[in-house]
Design an enzyme around this catalytic site. Structure first.
Site, PDB file in Angstrom:
ATOM      1  N   HIS A  22      36.116 -18.920 -13.536  1.00 54.28           N
ATOM      2  CA  HIS A  22      36.287 -17.483 -13.298  1.00 54.28           C
ATOM      3  C   HIS A  22      36.987 -16.836 -14.489  1.00 54.28           C
ATOM      4  CE1 HIS A  22      35.694 -18.962  -9.203  1.00 54.28           C
ATOM      5  NE2 HIS A  22      35.425 -17.731  -8.837  1.00 54.28           N
ATOM      6  N   LEU A  75      23.416 -14.073  -2.905  1.00 51.35           N
ATOM      7  CA  LEU A  75      23.960 -14.948  -3.947  1.00 51.35           C
ATOM      8  C   LEU A  75      22.796 -15.606  -4.692  1.00 51.35           C
ATOM      9  CD1 LEU A  75      27.107 -16.680  -2.690  1.00 51.35           C
ATOM     10  CD2 LEU A  75      26.114 -17.244  -4.888  1.00 51.35           C
ATOM     11  N   GLU A 134      21.774 -14.988  -8.497  1.00 48.43           N
ATOM     12  CA  GLU A 134      21.882 -14.225  -9.748  1.00 48.43           C
ATOM     13  C   GLU A 134      20.576 -14.192 -10.531  1.00 48.43           C
ATOM     14  OE1 GLU A 134      24.225 -16.159  -8.618  1.00 48.43           O
ATOM     15  OE2 GLU A 134      26.115 -15.064  -8.710  1.00 48.43           O
ATOM     16  N   GLN A 192      29.723 -10.867 -10.334  1.00 47.55           N
ATOM     17  CA  GLN A 192      31.054 -10.868  -9.710  1.00 47.55           C
ATOM     18  C   GLN A 192      32.105 -11.339 -10.711  1.00 47.55           C
ATOM     19  OE1 GLN A 192      31.851 -12.950  -5.756  1.00 47.55           O
ATOM     20  NE2 GLN A 192      31.523 -10.782  -5.335  1.00 47.55           N
ATOM     21  N   PHE A 193      31.757 -12.343 -11.465  1.00 50.07           N
ATOM     22  CA  PHE A 193      32.527 -12.792 -12.624  1.00 50.07           C
ATOM     23  C   PHE A 193      31.501 -13.086 -13.707  1.00 50.07           C
ATOM     24  CE2 PHE A 193      35.410 -13.513  -9.179  1.00 50.07           C
ATOM     25  CZ  PHE A 193      36.697 -13.433  -9.696  1.00 50.07           C
ATOM     26  N   ALA A 194      31.874 -12.855 -14.952  1.00 46.77           N
ATOM     27  CA  ALA A 194      30.928 -13.133 -16.048  1.00 46.77           C
ATOM     28  C   ALA A 194      30.421 -14.563 -15.960  1.00 46.77           C
ATOM     29  CB  ALA A 194      31.615 -12.913 -17.397  1.00 46.77           C
ATOM     30  N   ASP A 195      31.293 -15.465 -15.499  1.00 46.26           N
ATOM     31  CA  ASP A 195      30.944 -16.890 -15.411  1.00 46.26           C
ATOM     32  C   ASP A 195      29.613 -17.117 -14.690  1.00 46.26           C
ATOM     33  OD1 ASP A 195      33.999 -18.231 -15.850  1.00 46.26           O
ATOM     34  OD2 ASP A 195      33.878 -16.188 -15.109  1.00 46.26           O
ATOM     35  N   PHE A 196      29.337 -16.291 -13.660  1.00 43.61           N
ATOM     36  CA  PHE A 196      28.146 -16.537 -12.852  1.00 43.61           C
ATOM     37  C   PHE A 196      26.876 -16.030 -13.523  1.00 43.61           C
ATOM     38  CE2 PHE A 196      31.759 -16.367  -9.881  1.00 43.61           C
ATOM     39  CZ  PHE A 196      31.797 -17.731  -9.646  1.00 43.61           C
TER      40      PHE A 196
END
Ligand SMILES: Cc1ncc(C[n+]2csc(CCOP(=O)(O)OP(=O)(O)O)c2C)c(N)n1
Ligand SMILES: [Mg+2]
Length: 676
Positions: free
Chosen positions: A479, A411, A413, A435-439
């Site tokens: 998310h 974890l 990024e 995992q999600f664009a948010d991250f």
């Protein structure tokens, strides 16, 4: 410009372990010459800055030569990877080229290695694996990891050296990279240049418990050691075996180099924060004059004086030559943002027969095709291996291609994106799943500054695909984001946003063969929205351009992603109930934006609607409207209509989310209101 001929003492850029024993005089003088070259060059650069000849800023490496020069001499310039910091002129000089390259960089002239697009010491030599630093401290560790790993994957026994300061050691990127290197067992020498200060901030305002930074190594499961500044030959003797151990074992190591910052933080630094007597104490410990004295004792003053004199003349000749180089030419700058479009890969025409697939499956087939046909491709991301990714897009790939090609990441990024950048710059083609664009906001520096500026500032290609599961599907603020306008307000990224399984398949192939960072937005609501035929499409590169998905004369509607389907439903209704035929374009590619077919359509219909799921303010629609209308010859029949999400964080409850983002009913309501 003809570069002045370098003195013979600089002919060798290498030092092997045995040299100090077999040729003590020659190797000692060689180390001295490179250190002296760096010191005098740094001092002269500072003077030229003070005279106004050099602009920007100057952060010298005076006091660092004892460590960076022996290290650079010890490394294998044919295979190893480095990224020097703003204290690393000595390393740059040893690593590559000629003093004139570095002066051209500082002078930002027409021969600057960054084509004068970057200043100060933000250059490297990517073709020879010296990665150019960006200002954002800590951010270069990840790329060193990736490039060194890339070398290993190509079968070269390389070592990577990541330098960073004591202050930089507080950044998340450094911690993430230490963990990642240990986890992946990468051959990295992490070097903390601990000079006791970060600009004006002393160690006791940077760290809670003392400055034994090397002890952090244990926490990351790696070896750590400290070196104190002193005779550079002792440093070479100490570091030579360390480098070879890292090379042989492919394990990282953390070296804390207790170094000196002899000329303050930068040219403009007043240094009034130093404790009384501290500057004098630094000067008294300066290893260069101490080393010189030792050499005079060992070899006689005449030999050392001769080296000094030869270097002084050479440096002045280089300065004169570099100052005579013309200023840079702004022409061609814009055309050079992206690496050129490469020839298409010789893809196998498979799968030949269409399969009925969801978009998630279409992406899966495309990634499998890339992995099967392009050995330089690597897929990485969180939970993408045995689990197959949060959305199962990478399902089955780990079993087929193994860990070396389908890599679960921790974890982290930012460091993992940095790692992917290093892989990409060195010739691999990573496909990174967020995992999600948010991250992806965790990796904004890596994406927008490290990757996206790479070609412009260094000429190196950075072929990197970033897969971004986007859009609201009932998961709330963190998310659900649509991040296209956030990212695309910065230059240097391409971006695709497919709306069908076939386009998603094509987009993945097109992105993976491009030589630039490509954002691949994938709407989560489309991953499993029915099955549609997917097959090899020889015209796959058409996804770089918009597609007219519906003809009409009343108005032109421009959209992308999941909203394409919303637009189609709304337009069906409007055609049936209002006899208003709306021409719909699916943009597919958001960068580089191609409006060449859309502008004539708007000229014909005289009306423009833009629809997207992202928020309205600073939304991507604003750019589309501006681009289409600013060149329009005829006034439009109606003001452009922008339909977007509300200017709010994405709310969670489905009733709230439905009110937040455009729905079929709202699209119809807004268009009919606008029509009347
Ligand atoms: C992430 C980040 N924050 C702030 C800065 C501004 N800045 C430039 S140099 C510097 C101090 C760096 O200290 P250190 O890492 O110890 O390196 P040194 O300059 O002492 O060699 C700061 C805060 C930066 N470049 N990057
Ligand atoms: Mg420091």
């Amino acid at each position: 410009m003809a570069f002045p001929k370098a003195p013979a003492i600089l002919a060798s850029r290498d030092l092997r372990g045995a040299d100090l024993a077999s040729d003590p005089a020659g190797s000692s003088l060689r180390i001295y010459a490179w250190m002296r070259l760096a010191r005098v060059a740094d001092d002269r650069i500072l003077e030229l800055f003070r005279q106004g000849v050099i602009r920007g800023t100057v952060t010298g490496g005076q006091g660092n030569e004892w460590m960076v020069v022996p290290l650079a001499l010890l490394l294998d310039k044919a295979i190893d990877v480095v990224c020097f910091t703003h204290r690393g002129l000595g390393g740059h000089l040893v690593w590559s080229g000629h003093l004139c390259d570095h002066l051209n960089q500082y002078l930002a002239n027409a021969m600057s290695p960054t084509r004068a697009r970057e200043g100060n010491i933000h250059h490297g030599d990517p073709a020879n694996r010296s990665l150019p630093m960006i200002s954002h401290l800590g951010a270069m560790c990840g790329p060193v990891l990736g490039a060194a790993d890339s070398q290993r994957r190509f079968g070269r026994e390389a070592v990577g050296v990541a330098f960073f300061g004591d202050g930089s050691s507080s950044t998340g990127d450094v911690h993430e990279s230490l963990n990642l290197a240990s986890l992946l067992s990468l051959p990295i020498v992490f070097v903390i240049e601990n000079n006791g200060y970060a600009y004006s901030t002393p160690a006791d305002e940077q760290f809670a418990r003392g400055t034994d930074l090397w002890r952090r190594a244990e926490g990351y499961g790696m070896e750590g050691l400290v070196i104190e500044c002193g005779d550079p030959r002792d440093i070479a003797r100490a570091l030579g075996p360390v480098i070879e151990r890292v090379r042989a074992a492919s394990r990282p190591i953390l070296v804390e180099a207790r170094t000196l910052r002899l000329r303050g933080h930068a040219a403009y630094d007043t240094c009034d924060y130093l404790r009384p007597g501290e500057a004098d104490a630094f000067a008294a410990r300066d290893p260069l004059p101490l080393y010189r004295t030792a050499l005079v004792r060992e070899l006689g003053a005449a030999r050392v004086d001769a080296v000094d004199a030869e270097l002084a003349a050479f440096i002045e000749d280089c300065i004169s030559a570099a100052i005579a180089v013309p200023r840079p030419d702004p022409r061609g700058m814009e055309a050079d943002l992206f690496a050129p479009v490469p020839k298409p890969f010789p893809w196998l025409p498979l799968p030949a027969a269409p399969e009925s697939l969801t978009m998630a499956q279409g992406l899966n087939r495309a990634i499998r095709k890339v992995l099967a046909e392009r050995p330089e491709s690597i897929v990485l991301g969180q939970d993408i291996a045995t689990y197959g990714g949060a959305f199962k897009v990478t399902e089955g790939l780990y079993g087929e291609f193994g860990r070396s090609r389908v890599l679960n990441t921790p974890l982290a990024e930012s460091a993992c994106t940095g790692y992917a950048i290093g892989l990409a710059v060195n010739g691999h083609r990573p496909i990174e799943e967020f995992q999600f664009a948010d991250f992806a906001t965790e990796a904004v520096t890596q994406i927008t500054l490290n990757a996206a500026t790479m070609h412009f500032r260094s000429g190196a290609a950075c072929p990197l695909v970033l897969r971004l599961p986007s859009g609201a599907v009932g998961l709330g603020s963190f998310h659900s984001q649509e991040l296209e306008s956030l990212f695309l307000s910065m230059p240097g990224m391409k971006a695709l946003y497919p709306s069908t399984p076939q386009d998603a398949f094509n987009a993945l192939l097109a992105a993976s063969e491009d030589n630039n960072p490509v954002l691949l937005f994938e709407h989560k609501g489309l991953y499993r929205r029915g099955k549609h035929p997917v097959a090899w499409d020889p015209d796959y590169r058409a996804v770089w351009h918009p597609k007219r998905v519906r003809a009409g004369g009343f108005a032109t509607l421009v959209t992308y992603g999941e909203a394409v389907h919303l637009a189609s439903e709304a337009c069906d209704y409007l055609a049936a109930e209002y006899e208003a035929d709306i021409e719909v374009f699916d943009l597919r590619c958001l960068s580089p934006l191609d409006l060449s077919e859309i502008i004539p359509s708007v000229a014909r219909t005289g009306r423009l609607i833009v629809l997207h799921e992202g928020r309205r303010t600073h939304g991507f629609g604003a750019e589309i409207v501006a681009r289409i209308t600013e060149g329009a010859r005829e006034p439009l029949k109606a003001p452009p209509l922008r339909i977007a999400a509300l200017d709010l964080p994405v709310p969670f409850a489905h009733e709230l989310e439905a009110a937040f983002r455009p729905s079929k009913d709202r699209v119809i309501e807004l268009i009919t209101g606008w029509m009347s």
